[in-house]
Motif scaffolding. Structure first.
Motif, PDB file in Angstrom:
ATOM      1  N   HIS A 178       0.835  -1.207   0.000  1.00 29.52           N
ATOM      2  CA  HIS A 178       0.000   0.000   0.000  1.00 29.52           C
ATOM      3  C   HIS A 178       0.870   1.257   0.000  1.00 29.52           C
ATOM      4  N   LYS A 179       1.959   1.226   0.717  1.00 33.36           N
ATOM      5  CA  LYS A 179       2.813   2.403   0.810  1.00 33.36           C
ATOM      6  C   LYS A 179       3.478   2.725  -0.529  1.00 33.36           C
ATOM      7  N   ARG A 180       3.778   1.719  -1.322  1.00 32.02           N
ATOM      8  CA  ARG A 180       4.468   1.943  -2.589  1.00 32.02           C
ATOM      9  C   ARG A 180       3.523   2.296  -3.735  1.00 32.02           C
ATOM     10  N   GLN A 226      -3.035   8.005  -6.322  1.00 30.57           N
ATOM     11  CA  GLN A 226      -4.331   7.838  -6.960  1.00 30.57           C
ATOM     12  C   GLN A 226      -4.876   6.420  -6.814  1.00 30.57           C
ATOM     13  N   SER A 227      -4.004   5.436  -6.551  1.00 34.01           N
ATOM     14  CA  SER A 227      -4.424   4.034  -6.486  1.00 34.01           C
ATOM     15  C   SER A 227      -4.642   3.535  -5.068  1.00 34.01           C
ATOM     16  N   ARG A 228      -4.318   4.330  -4.074  1.00 28.31           N
ATOM     17  CA  ARG A 228      -4.386   3.841  -2.699  1.00 28.31           C
ATOM     18  C   ARG A 228      -5.809   3.679  -2.192  1.00 28.31           C
ATOM     19  N   SER A 229      -6.723   4.539  -2.650  1.00 27.32           N
ATOM     20  CA  SER A 229      -8.097   4.448  -2.154  1.00 27.32           C
ATOM     21  C   SER A 229      -8.736   3.128  -2.540  1.00 27.32           C
ATOM     22  N   LEU A 286     -11.258   5.654   4.156  1.00 27.66           N
ATOM     23  CA  LEU A 286     -12.416   5.246   3.359  1.00 27.66           C
ATOM     24  C   LEU A 286     -13.476   6.347   3.340  1.00 27.66           C
ATOM     25  N   ALA A 287     -13.687   6.997   4.487  1.00 26.71           N
ATOM     26  CA  ALA A 287     -14.604   8.139   4.517  1.00 26.71           C
ATOM     27  C   ALA A 287     -14.079   9.275   3.652  1.00 26.71           C
ATOM     28  N   ARG A 288     -12.784   9.480   3.676  1.00 28.30           N
ATOM     29  CA  ARG A 288     -12.175  10.537   2.850  1.00 28.30           C
ATOM     30  C   ARG A 288     -12.383  10.258   1.368  1.00 28.30           C
ATOM     31  N   SER A 289     -12.271   8.995   0.950  1.00 24.53           N
ATOM     32  CA  SER A 289     -12.469   8.671  -0.457  1.00 24.53           C
ATOM     33  C   SER A 289     -13.904   8.930  -0.893  1.00 24.53           C
ATOM     34  N   GLN A 290     -14.878   8.687   0.010  1.00 25.45           N
ATOM     35  CA  GLN A 290     -16.273   8.972  -0.310  1.00 25.45           C
ATOM     36  C   GLN A 290     -16.507  10.472  -0.464  1.00 25.45           C
ATOM     37  N   LEU A 291     -15.966  11.258   0.442  1.00 20.02           N
ATOM     38  CA  LEU A 291     -16.126  12.708   0.351  1.00 20.02           C
ATOM     39  C   LEU A 291     -15.355  13.283  -0.830  1.00 20.02           C
ATOM     40  N   GLY A 292     -14.215  12.667  -1.158  1.00 22.98           N
ATOM     41  CA  GLY A 292     -13.478  13.099  -2.334  1.00 22.98           C
ATOM     42  C   GLY A 292     -14.248  12.864  -3.618  1.00 22.98           C
ATOM     43  N   ARG A 337      -5.494  20.393  -6.559  1.00 21.84           N
ATOM     44  CA  ARG A 337      -5.221  19.166  -5.807  1.00 21.84           C
ATOM     45  C   ARG A 337      -6.396  18.202  -5.896  1.00 21.84           C
ATOM     46  N   ILE A 338      -7.611  18.717  -5.857  1.00 22.06           N
ATOM     47  CA  ILE A 338      -8.791  17.860  -5.978  1.00 22.06           C
ATOM     48  C   ILE A 338      -8.818  17.191  -7.349  1.00 22.06           C
ATOM     49  N   GLU A 339      -8.503  17.944  -8.401  1.00 23.78           N
ATOM     50  CA  GLU A 339      -8.515  17.384  -9.747  1.00 23.78           C
ATOM     51  C   GLU A 339      -7.459  16.297  -9.913  1.00 23.78           C
ATOM     52  N   LYS A 340      -6.282  16.493  -9.302  1.00 19.82           N
ATOM     53  CA  LYS A 340      -5.191  15.531  -9.452  1.00 19.82           C
ATOM     54  C   LYS A 340      -5.250  14.400  -8.439  1.00 19.82           C
ATOM     55  N   GLY A 341      -6.133  14.496  -7.441  1.00 19.57           N
ATOM     56  CA  GLY A 341      -6.240  13.448  -6.440  1.00 19.57           C
ATOM     57  C   GLY A 341      -5.129  13.454  -5.418  1.00 19.57           C
ATOM     58  N   GLY A 342      -4.503  14.596  -5.176  1.00 23.42           N
ATOM     59  CA  GLY A 342      -3.421  14.684  -4.202  1.00 23.42           C
ATOM     60  C   GLY A 342      -3.942  14.832  -2.782  1.00 23.42           C
TER      61      GLY A 342
END
Length: 478
Positions: A45-47, A51-54, A139-145, A354-359
């Motif tokens: 997960h760390k590597r 954009q792929s971690r969520s 996981l909550a952050r990914s939903q709000l994102g 940052r929102i557009e790039k998923g940072g």
């Protein structure tokens, strides 16, 4: 917006070397296997790219959920207690020593977080459960994102995403509260700052504050209106204006004040910790969340006042909200002016990118987004007041002195950790095959973290930087 926690990594360890069981000899071996799977999952997960971690969080959650029952069984049985309704005898052969990365500990810029060697199963329990809580927050952050990345969603889609995020935040709060109820964890004074009782309590308060604000976000049309205003394809503003019932505006203000109280408690615990220094970004986030929650509550009081016909007093409330946000920028014809206004606009554009790039966006806990809502209302009401009502705008300081009390919305449920089924315990009575070895994992113990972080020489194959280094005994390049 929940804090973007970095999940820790851990070293490899043979639990079968630290624990032995006469009644269930396969338990330490199976626990080692489950832990090795978790170790590999965290390192992978760390590597992964940001954009792929969520999408990988569910795999980390499964690895943690599969390991926790075996870890709790070892802890319970080694304390001479029954596992469920079955007696399990576990002897401690030697103290458990394991390394865990501490991402919440303050480190020098550009340096990796330390990975100290920890002794005792209570540290293993603390890091395992806190990591599970961080996964739920992410996981909550990914939903709000998903909401911020797609402003043109239907109301049903917004409600579903917000309800899912709220569920994850409440689950994180319950896990951290359960961790504080473990006597060996709550009494530990020599553990790293990441799992100190004060830090765990602060993180639990942050999760509850974020869950409380999510309740308001579900029925807040003004924040949605600002998001729609940034969507160039949206045309709803031509025929529909945001409305909110008067009674709920005052109720939402009290709910936001309760969230501000939780965030203030977290901020005090993080800044007043004497056992070590917490990461500065986390402390700043807690303070920004407190300011955002208070400003949101003041904004709802302004809405309640304006709906009563007191536009001048409503404008005073909005100026108090801007003061809480620390963004007291004067408006001229609905537009910001001065250097501070230019700086705020630049920060908002950077956050949008940052929102557009998923940072790592949302580090300001929604402070800039709330500023947009307050300024939208201020510009609208100021035009109406200048043209129609012509009411005097009183000072906002006396208004802030009579804020109402907060009102709790959630009643968090106690967390019930997963336990071993009776059928699995029966299987663990069988002795392990002498030829079976404990699964140590596919990842190296270092996880390749140092190797992947070091830059490769120009023209070298990716990951082959170590082959180009000079030998330790050589004093020449040739």
């Amino acid at each position: 917006m929940p804090f973007p926690f970095a999940l820790p990594t851990t070293s490899s360890v043979l639990l079968s070397d630290c624990f032995s069981s006469v009644t269930h000899p396969s338990l330490p071996l199976q626990a080692t296997t489950k832990r090795s799977v978790l170790k590999d999952t965290l390192k992978k997960h760390k590597r992964l790219p940001a954009q792929s971690r969520s999408s990988h969080l569910s795999i980390v959650q499964d690895a943690l959920t599969n390991y926790i029952p075996y870890l709790l069984a070892l802890n319970t049985a080694s304390s001479f207690r029954d596992v469920g309704t079955e007696r399990v005898d576990v002897d401690v052969v030697k103290p458990l020593e394991v390394e865990w990365r501490t991402p919440l500990t303050a480190a020098l810029p550009g340096r990796e977080a330390p990975r100290p060697k920890l002794t005792g199963i209570h540290n293993e329990i603390a890091f395992t459960f806190s990591t599970l809580a961080h996964v739920h927050v992410l996981l909550a952050r990914s939903q709000l994102g998903f909401l911020h990345g797609s402003p043109s969603l239907s109301q049903d889609q917004r409600t579903t995403a917000l309800a899912t995020a709220m569920k994850h935040l409440l689950e994180a709060h319950s896990i951290l509260k359960y961790l504080l109820s473990v006597p060996s964890v709550s009494a530990s004074k020599e553990s790293p700052i990441d799992v100190q009782p004060s830090t765990i309590s602060a993180l639990a308060s942050l999760a509850l504050a974020e869950a409380t604000l999510t309740v308001v976000s579900k029925d807040d049309p003004y924040a949605a209106a600002v998001a729609d205003d940034r969507d160039e394809t949206n045309r709803d503003w031509m025929f529909k204006a945001p409305t909110i019932p008067k009674v709920r505006a005052h109720l939402f203000a009290r709910i936001c004040l309760a969230a501000a109280e939780h965030a203030s408690q977290a901020c005090g615990l993080l800044t007043g910790n004497t056992a070590g220094k917490v990461d500065e970004d986390l402390s700043k986030y807690a303070n920004d969340l407190r300011r955002t929650a208070r400003a949101k509550s003041i904004r709802f009081l302004a809405i309640d006042t304006e709906l009563s016909g007191n536009t001048g007093e409503g404008l005073a409330w909005l100026r108090g909200a801007k003061k809480e946000l620390g963004l007291a920028v004067e408006l001229e014809d609905g537009k910001r002016k001065g250097f501070r206004g230019l700086k705020q606009s630049w920060q908002e554009k950077r956050e949008d990118r940052r929102i557009e790039k998923g940072g790592e966006w949302g580090m300001d806990a929604g402070r800039l987004e709330e500023a947009r809502v307050v300024e939208m209302l201020e510009a609208k009401w100021d035009r109406e007041n200048s043209a129609v009502n012509v009411q005097t705008v009183p000072p906002f300081e006396p208004l802030l002195a009579r804020l109402p009390t907060g009102r709790e919305y959630h009643t968090p449920q106690a967390y019930e950790p997963p336990t071993l089924d009776a059928y699995i315990l029966t299987q663990l009575r069988a002795p392990p095959d002498p030829e079976d070895l404990a699964f140590r994992g596919d990842e190296e113990d270092s996880g390749g973290e140092e190797r992947f972080r070091r830059g490769d020489p120009p023209g070298a194959f990716p990951g082959a930087g170590l082959d180009y280094e000079r030998s330790a005994t050589s004093s020449s390049y040739y």
